[in-house]
Design a protein around this motif. Structure first.
Motif, PDB file in Angstrom:
ATOM      1  N   UNK A 141       5.295  97.598  24.239  1.00 36.35           N
ATOM      2  CA  UNK A 141       5.061  97.820  25.671  1.00 36.35           C
ATOM      3  C   UNK A 141       6.017  98.845  26.274  1.00 36.35           C
ATOM      4  N   UNK A 142       7.254  98.841  25.826  1.00 38.48           N
ATOM      5  CA  UNK A 142       8.238  99.794  26.353  1.00 38.48           C
ATOM      6  C   UNK A 142       7.839 101.225  25.975  1.00 38.48           C
ATOM      7  N   UNK A 143       7.378 101.422  24.746  1.00 44.88           N
ATOM      8  CA  UNK A 143       6.937 102.745  24.300  1.00 44.88           C
ATOM      9  C   UNK A 143       5.717 103.200  25.104  1.00 44.88           C
ATOM     10  N   UNK A 144       4.776 102.302  25.285  1.00 40.87           N
ATOM     11  CA  UNK A 144       3.573 102.645  26.055  1.00 40.87           C
ATOM     12  C   UNK A 144       3.923 102.949  27.511  1.00 40.87           C
ATOM     13  N   UNK A 146       6.819 104.054  28.667  1.00 42.72           N
ATOM     14  CA  UNK A 146       7.530 105.334  28.709  1.00 42.72           C
ATOM     15  C   UNK A 146       6.541 106.493  28.664  1.00 42.72           C
ATOM     16  N   UNK A 147       5.588 106.426  27.747  1.00 39.71           N
ATOM     17  CA  UNK A 147       4.597 107.497  27.630  1.00 39.71           C
ATOM     18  C   UNK A 147       3.729 107.589  28.883  1.00 39.71           C
ATOM     19  N   UNK A 148       3.343 106.456  29.433  1.00 41.30           N
ATOM     20  CA  UNK A 148       2.512 106.444  30.636  1.00 41.30           C
ATOM     21  C   UNK A 148       3.264 107.025  31.835  1.00 41.30           C
ATOM     22  N   UNK A 149       4.505 106.606  32.020  1.00 40.54           N
ATOM     23  CA  UNK A 149       5.298 107.159  33.119  1.00 40.54           C
ATOM     24  C   UNK A 149       5.453 108.678  32.966  1.00 40.54           C
ATOM     25  N   UNK A 150       5.742 109.101  31.744  1.00 33.83           N
ATOM     26  CA  UNK A 150       5.929 110.536  31.497  1.00 33.83           C
ATOM     27  C   UNK A 150       4.646 111.293  31.800  1.00 33.83           C
ATOM     28  N   UNK A 151       3.533 110.756  31.343  1.00 34.32           N
ATOM     29  CA  UNK A 151       2.238 111.397  31.593  1.00 34.32           C
ATOM     30  C   UNK A 151       1.961 111.508  33.095  1.00 34.32           C
ATOM     31  N   UNK A 152       2.402 110.526  33.857  1.00 37.52           N
ATOM     32  CA  UNK A 152       2.209 110.528  35.315  1.00 37.52           C
ATOM     33  C   UNK A 152       3.246 111.395  36.040  1.00 37.52           C
ATOM     34  N   UNK A 153       4.186 111.968  35.303  1.00 41.03           N
ATOM     35  CA  UNK A 153       5.209 112.809  35.914  1.00 41.03           C
ATOM     36  C   UNK A 153       6.400 112.039  36.452  1.00 41.03           C
ATOM     37  N   UNK A 154       6.490 110.762  36.146  1.00 38.92           N
ATOM     38  CA  UNK A 154       7.581 109.914  36.616  1.00 38.92           C
ATOM     39  C   UNK A 154       8.689 109.919  35.562  1.00 38.92           C
ATOM     40  N   UNK A 157      11.423 106.809  35.545  1.00 46.22           N
ATOM     41  CA  UNK A 157      11.021 105.565  34.884  1.00 46.22           C
ATOM     42  C   UNK A 157      10.755 105.772  33.400  1.00 46.22           C
ATOM     43  N   UNK A 158      10.252 106.928  33.015  1.00 49.59           N
ATOM     44  CA  UNK A 158      10.059 107.217  31.589  1.00 49.59           C
ATOM     45  C   UNK A 158      11.407 107.184  30.871  1.00 49.59           C
ATOM     46  N   UNK A 159      12.395 107.854  31.450  1.00 45.00           N
ATOM     47  CA  UNK A 159      13.727 107.871  30.835  1.00 45.00           C
ATOM     48  C   UNK A 159      14.319 106.467  30.774  1.00 45.00           C
ATOM     49  N   UNK A 160      14.106 105.664  31.820  1.00 52.28           N
ATOM     50  CA  UNK A 160      14.607 104.288  31.816  1.00 52.28           C
ATOM     51  C   UNK A 160      14.019 103.506  30.636  1.00 52.28           C
ATOM     52  N   UNK A 161      12.712 103.658  30.409  1.00 56.18           N
ATOM     53  CA  UNK A 161      12.072 102.949  29.293  1.00 56.18           C
ATOM     54  C   UNK A 161      12.577 103.456  27.947  1.00 56.18           C
ATOM     55  N   UNK A 162      12.741 104.774  27.812  1.00 48.85           N
ATOM     56  CA  UNK A 162      13.258 105.316  26.557  1.00 48.85           C
ATOM     57  C   UNK A 162      14.703 104.863  26.313  1.00 48.85           C
ATOM     58  N   UNK A 163      15.527 104.826  27.367  1.00 46.70           N
ATOM     59  CA  UNK A 163      16.896 104.319  27.203  1.00 46.70           C
ATOM     60  C   UNK A 163      16.862 102.848  26.773  1.00 46.70           C
ATOM     61  N   UNK A 182      14.166 111.766  25.443  1.00 45.24           N
ATOM     62  CA  UNK A 182      15.177 111.732  26.504  1.00 45.24           C
ATOM     63  C   UNK A 182      15.734 113.126  26.776  1.00 45.24           C
ATOM     64  N   UNK A 183      15.927 113.922  25.742  1.00 46.77           N
ATOM     65  CA  UNK A 183      16.410 115.287  25.926  1.00 46.77           C
ATOM     66  C   UNK A 183      15.383 116.128  26.685  1.00 46.77           C
ATOM     67  N   UNK A 184      14.097 115.941  26.354  1.00 52.32           N
ATOM     68  CA  UNK A 184      13.028 116.667  27.049  1.00 52.32           C
ATOM     69  C   UNK A 184      12.939 116.249  28.518  1.00 52.32           C
ATOM     70  N   UNK A 185      13.075 114.971  28.769  1.00 52.18           N
ATOM     71  CA  UNK A 185      13.002 114.472  30.135  1.00 52.18           C
ATOM     72  C   UNK A 185      14.177 114.932  30.981  1.00 52.18           C
TER      73      UNK A 185
END
Length: 188
Positions: A141-144, A146-154, A157-163, A182-185
């Motif tokens: 769920x954390x991976x999903x 993170x990817x969803x937040x990133x896709x939405x431009x957030x 929250x994406x970085x929080x999930x990846x951390x 995380x480096x990309x974000x």
């Protein structure tokens, strides 16, 4: 239960790179009758007798009287419905499964993926967050999320999930991908 199979959904590929984990408190499990119908359905499905498999899944659902049996039968049927390209019906089955057993992290995870696929990102975030809360050490769920937040431009929250993923035990290859993300974000 088998992991949810999908035909095309990029977020599912990201989520699929980690192991399947089922969560929630211990339960009595489904009845023998429900389990038997599911076994027959899976055998029929392996033999590509989809109509026979559908009949056995529906019999399992009809035989399910307790929450564990209802959740199990509905979740198993949903997984197969996805492979048949029947995502809306699979989503409906998972909605019933999580109502019957709100502690089934795997069903919440799969529901989140289907909600995202249907364009319901707020619903996807809610379901995936529920799965994450139920089983904090499950990377799926954390991976999903993170990817969803990133896709939405957030990115926050994406970085929080990846951390959060970095705090878990990860294979070296997955850890390297998380660090890359995380480096990309972090880039402007």
């Amino acid at each position: 239960m088998r992991p949810l199979r999908a035909r095309r959904a990029p977020i599912w590929l990201v989520a699929a790179c980690v192991a399947c984990a089922h969560g929630g408190p211990a339960s009595h499990g489904p009845t023998a009758a429900v389990r038997g119908e599911i076994e027959h359905a899976e055998l029929a499905e392996k033999a590509r007798h989809h109509d026979v498999a559908r009949t056995h899944y529906q019999r399992a659902i009809a035989a399910a009287r307790d929450p564990d049996s209802i959740a199990f039968a509905r979740h198993e049927y949903a997984e197969t419905l996805v492979t048949w390209g029947e995502a809306p019906e699979a989503r409906a089955q998972l909605e019933i499964a999580v109502t019957a057993n709100p502690a089934d992290a795997s069903a919440w995870h799969d529901l989140g993926l289907l909600r995202h696929s249907a364009g319901d990102d707020p619903g996807a975030i809610q379901a995936l967050s529920r799965a994450e809360a139920l089983v904090p050490n499950d990377t799926r769920p954390r991976t999903a999320l993170a990817a969803l937040y990133w896709k939405r431009g957030d990115k926050v929250n994406a970085a929080r999930e990846y951390r959060g993923l970095l705090a878990l035990e990860l294979p070296a290859r997955v850890r390297a991908r998380v660090e890359w993300a995380l480096a990309e974000l972090a880039k402007p």
